[in-house]
Design a protein around this motif. Structure first.
Motif, short mmCIF file in Angstrom:
data_model
loop_
_atom_site.label_atom_id
_atom_site.label_comp_id
_atom_site.label_asym_id
_atom_site.label_seq_id
_atom_site.Cartn_x
_atom_site.Cartn_y
_atom_site.Cartn_z
N ALA A 190 0.87 -0.97 -0.01
CA ALA A 190 -0.24 0.01 -0.09
C ALA A 190 0.97 1.13 0.28
O ALA A 190 0.41 2.53 -0.15
N MET A 191 1.94 0.90 0.44
CA MET A 191 2.94 2.17 0.54
C MET A 191 3.57 2.57 -0.79
O MET A 191 3.65 3.72 -1.19
N LEU A 192 2.45 1.63 -2.28
CA LEU A 192 2.75 2.06 -3.20
C LEU A 192 2.15 3.62 -3.74
O LEU A 192 2.63 4.38 -5.06
N ASP A 193 0.90 3.85 -3.30
CA ASP A 193 0.51 4.38 -3.22
C ASP A 193 0.24 6.14 -3.88
O ASP A 193 -0.03 7.54 -4.44
N LYS A 194 1.87 6.60 -2.60
CA LYS A 194 2.53 7.36 -2.71
C LYS A 194 3.10 8.25 -3.48
O LYS A 194 4.44 8.83 -4.19
N LEU A 195 3.20 6.63 -4.33
CA LEU A 195 4.27 6.80 -5.20
C LEU A 195 4.04 7.47 -6.90
O LEU A 195 2.79 6.72 -7.26
N ALA A 196 4.69 8.14 -7.86
CA ALA A 196 4.22 8.41 -9.36
C ALA A 196 5.15 8.16 -9.96
O ALA A 196 7.11 8.06 -9.75
#
Length: 210
Positions: free
Chosen positions: A12-18
């Motif tokens: 879920a930490m990937l949600d802060k990734l672009a």
């Protein structure tokens, strides 16, 4: 090596990734939409079309890529809900668990972070503001919001330089090299132009763009 037993919360930490993804007429978006990158891609296009997140309205040529780099750098300053960024070429892949490991290590880091395979520009090729700047290999570089905030997107230079050196110049001019954490990427988990592992061999750049 990256962990391949991450929990749901860690993914879920990937949600802060672009993932900033410059594209052109030859880019196979279908391929990338079928990878883990799908939900994090921010295609950088030369004209408006479905799926484009950043539009720069430039002619798609090798010599204009430096303009596209300045354009996406200006755009992502507004991505306030993203904490980490990857710039990825359209003939490259990166391992998801390697990326999660980097997020876990550098999320909330106290200074600007710039992860890539860095080198310095040479004076004979870059005689002005880009002379001697540290820049990352364009296939992959990862950086945090603190770096985005201090990028000098108004940087001036002559000619049509390598687009990755322009990004490095924005970092050097705006953030100051002494204030940046330059981190060496691990190329075991990044594939450029071809992917080879066990029973797979994939040519990622069958159509040569330049």
């Amino acid at each position: 090596p990256p962990s391949h037993s991450n929990t749901g919360a860690e993914y879920a930490m990937l949600d802060k990734l672009a993932v900033i993804f410059p594209v052109n007429n030859n880019t196979d978006m279908q391929f990338y939409q079928n990878t883990w990158l799908r939900n994090y891609l921010y295609p950088v296009c030369d004209w408006p079309r479905p799926g484009c997140k950043i539009v720069c309205n430039r002619t798609s040529t090798y010599r204009s890529l430096h303009k596209k780099t300045k354009c996406f750098a200006q755009a992502i300053k507004q991505f306030e809900d993203k904490e980490l960024f990857i710039k990825l070429d359209d003939d490259a892949l990166v391992d998801i668990d390697y990326v999660i490991g980097l997020i876990k290590k550098y999320q909330g880091y106290h200074k600007p972070v710039y992860i890539s395979d860095h080198e310095r520009t040479q004076p004979r090729n870059f005689p002005d503001s880009l002379n001697g700047v540290m820049y990352g290999n364009g296939k992959f570089y990862m950086f945090n919001r603190k770096l985005v905030q201090c990028l000098d997107t108004d940087i001036k230079y002559r000619g049509s330089p390598n687009e990755d050196s322009v990004f490095g110049g924005m970092v050097s001019n705006g953030c100051g090299e002494d204030n940046v954490e330059y981190v060496k990427e691990d190329d075991r988990w990044i594939w450029h132009k071809e992917y080879t592992n066990k029973n797979k061999h994939i040519d990622l750049s069958f159509i040569k763009n330049h």
